[in-house]
Design a protein around this motif. Sequence first.
Motif, mmCIF file in Angstrom:
data_model
loop_
_atom_site.group_PDB
_atom_site.id
_atom_site.type_symbol
_atom_site.label_atom_id
_atom_site.label_comp_id
_atom_site.label_asym_id
_atom_site.label_seq_id
_atom_site.Cartn_x
_atom_site.Cartn_y
_atom_site.Cartn_z
ATOM 1 N N GLN A 1 0.844 -1.187 0.000
ATOM 2 C CA GLN A 1 0.000 0.000 0.000
ATOM 3 C C GLN A 1 0.881 1.240 0.000
ATOM 4 O O GLN A 1 2.083 1.157 0.219
ATOM 5 C CB GLN A 1 -0.929 0.018 1.227
ATOM 6 N N PRO B 1 2.923 4.214 1.243
ATOM 7 C CA PRO B 1 3.516 4.411 2.564
ATOM 8 C C PRO B 1 2.876 5.558 3.323
ATOM 9 O O PRO B 1 2.476 6.562 2.745
ATOM 10 C CB PRO B 1 4.990 4.709 2.250
ATOM 11 N N SER B 2 2.746 5.399 4.624
ATOM 12 C CA SER B 2 2.177 6.438 5.476
ATOM 13 C C SER B 2 3.160 7.586 5.612
ATOM 14 O O SER B 2 4.368 7.361 5.789
ATOM 15 C CB SER B 2 1.860 5.866 6.861
ATOM 16 N N PRO B 3 2.698 8.833 5.537
ATOM 17 C CA PRO B 3 3.617 9.972 5.722
ATOM 18 C C PRO B 3 4.215 10.021 7.119
ATOM 19 O O PRO B 3 5.215 10.687 7.349
ATOM 20 C CB PRO B 3 2.721 11.190 5.450
ATOM 21 N N GLN B 4 3.600 9.313 8.065
ATOM 22 C CA GLN B 4 4.137 9.267 9.422
ATOM 23 C C GLN B 4 5.247 8.231 9.588
ATOM 24 O O GLN B 4 5.875 8.158 10.635
ATOM 25 C CB GLN B 4 3.022 8.963 10.429
ATOM 26 N N LYS B 5 5.452 7.401 8.553
ATOM 27 C CA LYS B 5 6.435 6.323 8.646
ATOM 28 C C LYS B 5 7.595 6.612 7.687
ATOM 29 O O LYS B 5 7.462 6.480 6.472
ATOM 30 C CB LYS B 5 5.789 4.984 8.279
ATOM 31 N N SER B 6 8.716 7.033 8.217
ATOM 32 C CA SER B 6 9.876 7.316 7.380
ATOM 33 C C SER B 6 10.466 6.012 6.844
ATOM 34 O O SER B 6 10.422 4.979 7.505
ATOM 35 C CB SER B 6 10.938 8.070 8.172
ATOM 36 N N GLN C 1 5.695 -3.047 9.746
ATOM 37 C CA GLN C 1 5.344 -1.882 10.563
ATOM 38 C C GLN C 1 5.148 -0.623 9.719
ATOM 39 O O GLN C 1 5.070 0.483 10.257
ATOM 40 C CB GLN C 1 6.427 -1.652 11.615
ATOM 41 N N GLY C 2 5.100 -0.793 8.397
ATOM 42 C CA GLY C 2 4.769 0.321 7.514
ATOM 43 C C GLY C 2 5.941 1.115 6.994
ATOM 44 O O GLY C 2 5.751 2.227 6.465
ATOM 45 N N HIS C 3 7.153 0.557 7.084
ATOM 46 C CA HIS C 3 8.338 1.272 6.613
ATOM 47 C C HIS C 3 8.816 0.702 5.277
ATOM 48 O O HIS C 3 9.057 -0.503 5.159
ATOM 49 C CB HIS C 3 9.479 1.157 7.623
ATOM 50 N N SER D 1 9.847 5.293 17.102
ATOM 51 C CA SER D 1 8.610 5.801 17.697
ATOM 52 C C SER D 1 8.855 6.890 18.729
ATOM 53 O O SER D 1 7.913 7.514 19.219
ATOM 54 C CB SER D 1 7.827 4.660 18.343
#
Length: 305
Positions: A18, A20-25, A51-53, A296
């Motif tokens: 998916q 990538p989340s802007p909160q996940k570098s 974990q979305g990275h 985190s």
Amino acid sequence: MAQANGLDICVQHYALAQAPSPQKSPVLLIMGLGMQGIAWPIRLIDGLRAQGHEVATFDNRDIGLSSKLPSWGKPNIAWAAMKHAMGWPVKAAYTLQDMAQDTLGVLDALGWSRAHVIGVSMGGMIAQLLAAHHPQRLVSATLIMTSSGSRKLPQSNPKARMALLSRPPQGASLDQLETHSLNIIQVIGSPAYPQPQHEVRARIRRGLQRSYHPLGVGRQLVAIAASGSRTKLLETITLPIAVIHGEEDPLIPVAHGHDLAKRIPHAKVRFVPGMGHDLPPEVCDIVLEEALALFSGYGVTGRTR
């Protein structure tokens, strides 16, 4: 293949299914001496991606499928080692600072303005330079089984040093090269976390079949010696930093980890009993736990000084 610092650098990019989340570098993994990017355990890569990275690995210059230039010449390891031991300047075809510039080029090629970096051994030395000189490009740095380069720190134990500097027979077959590499891993590996020999052999053979370039290993070794100490530089680092080091590391003794912890302001630290100079599955799980905690902003568990 990415263009970085005027060289071809082979990059492996592990995208997310998916967006990538802007909160996940994203996370860039920097491998150690003579090791290709494919040496990073997929267990660690998949754990970060879960974990979305986004994750990327790469072959440092002179190794794997990245650039190897004849103009870099043949390294004189014995002469470089003697000069380093005497505290004299060591001349090298390139330095760790050049390799740090390569790494910035990889970030540019990936389109990553900032990233977490995880560096192991020599890769941790490169990560130190990035954190000190280019903090605007990093979110954090996790430094695994690495060193400040201080000449006051203890050397590798003799058996590990001899294993690292040993050479396979002239004209060695693939089987002989595989056995030679296996012998090194058995000397420097984690005594508490032995890995099945057939799995280690399979990883070694995969790397040898992809690329075998001992000249590059020698030149990288001389680059480390030529790059000197980073002790004063470490005191200037302001980024979130995690230091992870094995208590049974025979190649870069645990005193090097204690030294990093002392010199880097606010570094989070974990010393791992039974860990040597490798990344078995159990150690990958520890690295994942500590890196994600650093990402985190909650620090690193098991902190000791």
